[in-house]
Design a protein around this motif. Sequence first.
Motif, PDB file in Angstrom:
ATOM      1  N   ASP A  27       1.002  -1.110  -0.038  1.00 22.94           N
ATOM      2  CA  ASP A  27      -0.102   0.039   0.036  1.00 22.94           C
ATOM      3  C   ASP A  27       1.024   1.251  -0.065  1.00 22.94           C
ATOM      4  O   ASP A  27       1.731   1.397   0.898  1.00 22.94           O
ATOM      5  CB  ASP A  27      -0.742  -0.009   1.178  1.00 22.94           C
ATOM      6  N   LEU A  28       0.583   2.029  -0.806  1.00 17.66           N
ATOM      7  CA  LEU A  28       1.533   3.278  -1.059  1.00 17.66           C
ATOM      8  C   LEU A  28       1.782   4.172   0.077  1.00 17.66           C
ATOM      9  O   LEU A  28       2.813   4.517   0.518  1.00 17.66           O
ATOM     10  CB  LEU A  28       1.213   4.163  -2.357  1.00 17.66           C
ATOM     11  N   ASP A  29       0.547   4.542   0.727  1.00 15.45           N
ATOM     12  CA  ASP A  29       0.495   5.543   2.036  1.00 15.45           C
ATOM     13  C   ASP A  29       1.556   4.687   3.059  1.00 15.45           C
ATOM     14  O   ASP A  29       2.090   5.577   3.843  1.00 15.45           O
ATOM     15  CB  ASP A  29      -0.975   5.619   2.367  1.00 15.45           C
ATOM     16  N   ASP A  30       1.215   3.387   3.331  1.00 14.44           N
ATOM     17  CA  ASP A  30       1.847   2.511   4.031  1.00 14.44           C
ATOM     18  C   ASP A  30       3.540   2.847   3.849  1.00 14.44           C
ATOM     19  O   ASP A  30       4.153   2.655   4.849  1.00 14.44           O
ATOM     20  CB  ASP A  30       1.354   1.257   4.273  1.00 14.44           C
ATOM     21  N   ALA A  31       3.546   2.571   2.497  1.00 13.66           N
ATOM     22  CA  ALA A  31       5.118   2.721   2.291  1.00 13.66           C
ATOM     23  C   ALA A  31       5.739   3.687   2.550  1.00 13.66           C
ATOM     24  O   ALA A  31       6.741   3.833   3.162  1.00 13.66           O
ATOM     25  CB  ALA A  31       5.164   2.156   0.717  1.00 13.66           C
ATOM     26  N   ILE A  32       5.107   4.845   2.221  1.00 13.87           N
ATOM     27  CA  ILE A  32       5.483   6.179   2.446  1.00 13.87           C
ATOM     28  C   ILE A  32       5.800   6.529   3.989  1.00 13.87           C
ATOM     29  O   ILE A  32       6.685   7.109   4.375  1.00 13.87           O
ATOM     30  CB  ILE A  32       4.731   7.281   1.831  1.00 13.87           C
ATOM     31  N   ARG A  33       4.947   6.044   4.729  1.00 15.28           N
ATOM     32  CA  ARG A  33       4.803   6.193   6.323  1.00 15.28           C
ATOM     33  C   ARG A  33       6.226   5.467   6.783  1.00 15.28           C
ATOM     34  O   ARG A  33       7.019   5.861   7.284  1.00 15.28           O
ATOM     35  CB  ARG A  33       3.624   5.709   6.958  1.00 15.28           C
ATOM     36  N   ASP A  34       6.316   4.107   6.225  1.00 15.10           N
ATOM     37  CA  ASP A  34       7.443   3.316   6.631  1.00 15.10           C
ATOM     38  C   ASP A  34       8.447   3.939   6.307  1.00 15.10           C
ATOM     39  O   ASP A  34       9.804   3.767   6.970  1.00 15.10           O
ATOM     40  CB  ASP A  34       7.418   1.931   5.889  1.00 15.10           C
ATOM     41  N   PHE A  35       8.828   4.635   5.136  1.00 13.99           N
ATOM     42  CA  PHE A  35       9.864   5.372   4.511  1.00 13.99           C
ATOM     43  C   PHE A  35      10.288   6.364   5.719  1.00 13.99           C
ATOM     44  O   PHE A  35      11.364   6.705   6.233  1.00 13.99           O
ATOM     45  CB  PHE A  35       9.924   5.809   3.399  1.00 13.99           C
ATOM     46  N   ASP A  36       9.400   7.073   6.147  1.00 13.93           N
ATOM     47  CA  ASP A  36       9.479   8.184   7.226  1.00 13.93           C
ATOM     48  C   ASP A  36       9.939   7.619   8.270  1.00 13.93           C
ATOM     49  O   ASP A  36      10.737   8.244   8.950  1.00 13.93           O
ATOM     50  CB  ASP A  36       8.021   9.023   7.412  1.00 13.93           C
ATOM     51  N   LEU A  37       9.390   6.706   8.929  1.00 10.84           N
ATOM     52  CA  LEU A  37       9.952   5.921   9.918  1.00 10.84           C
ATOM     53  C   LEU A  37      11.317   5.594  10.002  1.00 10.84           C
ATOM     54  O   LEU A  37      12.192   5.668  11.094  1.00 10.84           O
ATOM     55  CB  LEU A  37       9.032   4.660  10.338  1.00 10.84           C
ATOM     56  N   CYS A  38      12.010   5.050   8.699  1.00 11.55           N
ATOM     57  CA  CYS A  38      13.128   4.637   8.601  1.00 11.55           C
ATOM     58  C   CYS A  38      14.030   5.972   8.721  1.00 11.55           C
ATOM     59  O   CYS A  38      15.106   6.049   9.396  1.00 11.55           O
ATOM     60  CB  CYS A  38      13.417   4.237   7.239  1.00 11.55           C
TER      61      CYS A  38
END
Length: 205
Positions: free
Chosen positions: A168-179
Amino acid sequence: MSKGTLYIVTAPSGCGKGTILSQAIEKHGLNLSISATTRAPREGERDGVNYFFKTREEFEEMISQNAFLEYAEFCGNFYGTPKDYVESLLSDGKDVLLEIEVQGAMNVIKMMPEAVSIFILPPSVSELKRRLLKRATEDIETVEQRVSQAKREIPFAKYFDFVIVNGDLDDAIRDFDLCVMAAKFLNKSHRQEIENKILEVLENE
């Protein structure tokens, strides 16, 4: 001044890496690394903005001087990441984003183990193929080649600091932010800033 952080990001073709990074660059103030190349500039491209345009002789001289973090040859042209350019940005305290193919990423990780490495995965190989077919920009033979290449690249994800599954793109963007946030706290120079801030708090009772 704290030294900047180098983010090495890679993914098989079709994983949505570009969409994730376009948002991350603006949100986190990342500086996209500029590559050097021997190919001729296309209309509207500028030296030092899109690429560092080099003659083949200049590029080969840089290779002999070990001036690249990584380089490769595609379709008769060289492409590479200039070491001095990246290190200069980092020394100025700027965070640098290096968007690169998998083998190149592995080479940079070896040269700069302090860098933060992120691998973006598809939710499945079948979904990756579906996305590539949906783009309708390549024939089926090329798509099959990209899928085969992805199967060879995916196992390298275990060597990266962070792995993001772009289901899911929104989840992936959030995960990148967390990284990115996690990397800042793990960065030694940033830890020193935190320690200094703690001292300031204690001194201002």
